[in-house]
Motif scaffolding. Structure first.
Motif, PDB file in Angstrom:
ATOM      1  N   TYR A  77       0.821  -1.212   0.000  1.00 14.80           N
ATOM      2  CA  TYR A  77       0.000   0.000   0.000  1.00 14.80           C
ATOM      3  C   TYR A  77       0.856   1.263   0.000  1.00 14.80           C
ATOM      4  N   ALA A  78       2.031   1.207   0.623  1.00 13.82           N
ATOM      5  CA  ALA A  78       2.917   2.373   0.613  1.00 13.82           C
ATOM      6  C   ALA A  78       3.411   2.664  -0.804  1.00 13.82           C
ATOM      7  N   MET A  79       3.697   1.609  -1.574  1.00 14.42           N
ATOM      8  CA  MET A  79       4.141   1.820  -2.949  1.00 14.42           C
ATOM      9  C   MET A  79       3.007   2.388  -3.798  1.00 14.42           C
ATOM     10  N   ILE A  80       1.793   1.907  -3.572  1.00 14.82           N
ATOM     11  CA  ILE A  80       0.646   2.451  -4.308  1.00 14.82           C
ATOM     12  C   ILE A  80       0.429   3.915  -3.938  1.00 14.82           C
ATOM     13  N   ARG A  81       0.560   4.223  -2.661  1.00 11.75           N
ATOM     14  CA  ARG A  81       0.415   5.617  -2.227  1.00 11.75           C
ATOM     15  C   ARG A  81       1.467   6.501  -2.900  1.00 11.75           C
ATOM     16  N   GLY A  82       2.695   6.016  -2.989  1.00 12.39           N
ATOM     17  CA  GLY A  82       3.738   6.774  -3.668  1.00 12.39           C
ATOM     18  C   GLY A  82       3.434   6.974  -5.146  1.00 12.39           C
ATOM     19  N   ALA A  83       2.819   5.965  -5.772  1.00 13.62           N
ATOM     20  CA  ALA A  83       2.450   6.079  -7.185  1.00 13.62           C
ATOM     21  C   ALA A  83       1.390   7.157  -7.381  1.00 13.62           C
TER      22      ALA A  83
END
Length: 236
Positions: A77-83
């Protein structure tokens, strides 16, 4: 809904005006041999509006295989948030949906479902869409390059990684806005056909009250059409 009729030469068109929405829809088709596309549901080109789609669309998957379940979920979810944050300055948009497209935002990204990998233990993934705008008559390669560059630039988090999957599809915003243009195409084709039979014939059209339908016409173009039919009849 409002009933309207438009008198056109040898016949009268009657249709129901459907409420206009701002839905964005995904357009797919079967790939034909030779790199082209075919959509067997599309009507005669004379009855369909052919135009460049609004967006090129690619699906991506963020996969994480950290052994601890809570940490794995956090990294994905952190990577999606960064995207989502990066997309705001990269010329692309993030979205979800298989048929109707909805924006993927900081307010809803955690509603993405994590699915287990049947072939790998301790592995889960979440999928969503990346969209890049298409210019009318432009080359879709530029849109695909923006998406590819964006995927490369999204910061990795822990063991989470992002990859594209599948082939490019297209999307169209609010297909109902093209109803008037499509009806005009039907009218022109029907009146032209009736005129070839002389002044003693008229045209009866059915299907103008149906919802707009769509199909893929080429790598970057779509067909928008109504599932209409018409018959030419004697006036008396």
């Amino acid at each position: 809904m409002r009933l309207f009729c438009t008198a056109l030469s040898a016949f009268t068109l009657c249709a129901v005006a459907m409420p206009a929405g701002a839905q964005e829809v995904v357009v797919t088709a079967n790939r034909a041999r030779g790199g082209g596309y075919m959509d067997t549901s599309a009507p005669s080109p004379a009855l369909a509006l052919r135009r460049t789609a609004d967006f090129a669309v690619l699906q991506v998957k963020v996969t994480g295989d950290t052994r601890d379940p809570a940490k794995r979920r956090e990294e994905i979810y952190a990577m999606i948030r960064g995207a989502i944050v990066l997309a705001q300055k990269s010329g692309v948009e993030l979205a979800t949906g298989e048929t109707i497209v909805e924006p993927l935002t900081l307010a809803n990204y955690q509603s993405l479902i994590l699915t287990d990998d049947d072939d790998r233990d301790d592995t889960q993934a979440a999928s969503f869409l990346i969209k890049s705008a298409l210019s009318q008559g432009g080359d879709p390669k530029a849109a695909l390059e923006r998406i590819a560059r964006f995927v490369r630039e999204v910061p990795a988090v822990g063991r989470a990684e992002m990859k594209t999957e599948g082939e490019m599809t297209l999307s169209v915003v609010n297909p109902e806005q093209y109803r008037g243009q499509i009806v005009a195409l039907v009218a022109a084709d029907a009146t032209g056909s009736a005129g070839k039979f002389g002044d003693d014939y008229r045209v009866q059209v059915q299907g103008l009250d149906r919802r707009i339908q769509w199909g893929r016409a080429s790598l970057s173009e779509v067909y928008l059409y109504l599932p209409v039919s018409y018959v030419i009849l004697p006036k008396n």
